[in-house]
Design a protein around this motif. Structure first.
Motif, PDB file in Angstrom:
ATOM      1  N   CYS A 127     -26.888  12.066  39.278  1.00 17.38           N
ATOM      2  CA  CYS A 127     -25.509  11.622  39.182  1.00 17.38           C
ATOM      3  C   CYS A 127     -25.101  11.599  37.715  1.00 17.38           C
ATOM      4  N   VAL A 176     -17.107  16.410  43.538  1.00 12.24           N
ATOM      5  CA  VAL A 176     -17.858  17.454  42.864  1.00 12.24           C
ATOM      6  C   VAL A 176     -19.299  17.352  43.314  1.00 12.24           C
ATOM      7  N   GLY A 177     -20.051  18.439  43.126  1.00 11.76           N
ATOM      8  CA  GLY A 177     -21.441  18.387  43.547  1.00 11.76           C
ATOM      9  C   GLY A 177     -22.302  19.399  42.840  1.00 11.76           C
ATOM     10  N   ARG A 178     -23.598  19.131  42.871  1.00 13.95           N
ATOM     11  CA  ARG A 178     -24.567  20.083  42.343  1.00 13.95           C
ATOM     12  C   ARG A 178     -25.862  19.932  43.106  1.00 13.95           C
ATOM     13  N   ARG A 223     -16.616  21.927  43.195  1.00 14.19           N
ATOM     14  CA  ARG A 223     -15.598  20.885  43.261  1.00 14.19           C
ATOM     15  C   ARG A 223     -14.489  21.296  44.213  1.00 14.19           C
ATOM     16  N   THR A 282     -26.285  16.307  45.039  1.00 15.18           N
ATOM     17  CA  THR A 282     -25.689  15.079  44.541  1.00 15.18           C
ATOM     18  C   THR A 282     -24.188  15.303  44.529  1.00 15.18           C
ATOM     19  N   ILE A 283     -23.462  14.438  45.211  1.00 20.23           N
ATOM     20  CA  ILE A 283     -22.013  14.550  45.290  1.00 20.23           C
ATOM     21  C   ILE A 283     -21.399  13.298  44.683  1.00 20.23           C
ATOM     22  N   ARG A 284     -20.391  13.504  43.857  1.00 17.88           N
ATOM     23  CA  ARG A 284     -19.717  12.379  43.218  1.00 17.88           C
ATOM     24  C   ARG A 284     -18.209  12.515  43.397  1.00 17.88           C
ATOM     25  N   CYS A 293     -21.528   7.996  43.612  1.00 18.50           N
ATOM     26  CA  CYS A 293     -22.149   9.268  43.948  1.00 18.50           C
ATOM     27  C   CYS A 293     -23.298   9.030  44.922  1.00 18.50           C
ATOM     28  N   GLU A 302     -20.875  19.050  34.385  1.00 15.67           N
ATOM     29  CA  GLU A 302     -22.258  19.322  34.784  1.00 15.67           C
ATOM     30  C   GLU A 302     -22.398  19.591  36.276  1.00 15.67           C
ATOM     31  N   TYR A 303     -21.306  19.565  36.991  1.00 14.19           N
ATOM     32  CA  TYR A 303     -21.340  19.855  38.415  1.00 14.19           C
ATOM     33  C   TYR A 303     -20.923  21.305  38.661  1.00 14.19           C
ATOM     34  N   ASP A 304     -21.463  21.870  39.697  1.00 14.36           N
ATOM     35  CA  ASP A 304     -21.253  23.294  39.955  1.00 14.36           C
ATOM     36  C   ASP A 304     -20.153  23.565  40.976  1.00 14.36           C
TER      37      ASP A 304
END
Length: 126
Positions: A106, A97-99, A116, A33-35, A50, A112-114
């Motif tokens: 999202c 950012v993404g995880r 960036r 998931t990328i935002r 996202c 909460e994203y790992d």
């Protein structure tokens, strides 16, 4: 180490458009998931659209629908943010950012994203 590399920012006139890119540098975007986030000068961080890499599912904040479009090219390992009808309030730094999760996740919280990037600056001015 910054795992995403953003590009495409710059100076644009009011009413203009930009297409930002977010490229993963050291991994593939499988099940990501990328935002995008927007940091305007002196203002709170703003969550933008996202996308989930596995099926293209998207989320758009209601205030941005119709003006911004998020997309992904999995073969290029890159996420895009097409921004139209830009105005002065869109000025700022844009970063992605993404995880990795097996589901679309999202989050409103950037912590909460790992992964960036450093961001790309956008200036909307005549």
């Amino acid at each position: 180490q910054w795992q995403f590399v953003e590009s495409g920012g710059g100076l644009v006139q009011p009413g203009g458009s930009l297409n930002l890119s977010c490229a993963a540098s050291a991994f593939t975007l499988d099940y990501f998931t990328i935002r995008w986030f927007h940091q305007a000068p002196g203002k709170a961080l703003e969550g933008l659209p996202c996308i989930f890499s596995s099926n293209g599912r998207t989320f758009y904040p209601p205030s941005l629908m119709g003006r911004f479009t998020i997309s992904i090219d999995n073969t290029a390992n890159t996420v895009y943010l097409q921004m139209n009808a830009l105005n002065a309030e869109d000025t700022g730094v844009y970063f992605c950012v993404g995880r990795r999760r097996s589901y679309f996740s999202c989050s409103e919280s950037i912590t909460e994203y790992d992964h960036r990037g450093l961001g790309t600056p956008v200036i909307v001015s005549s």
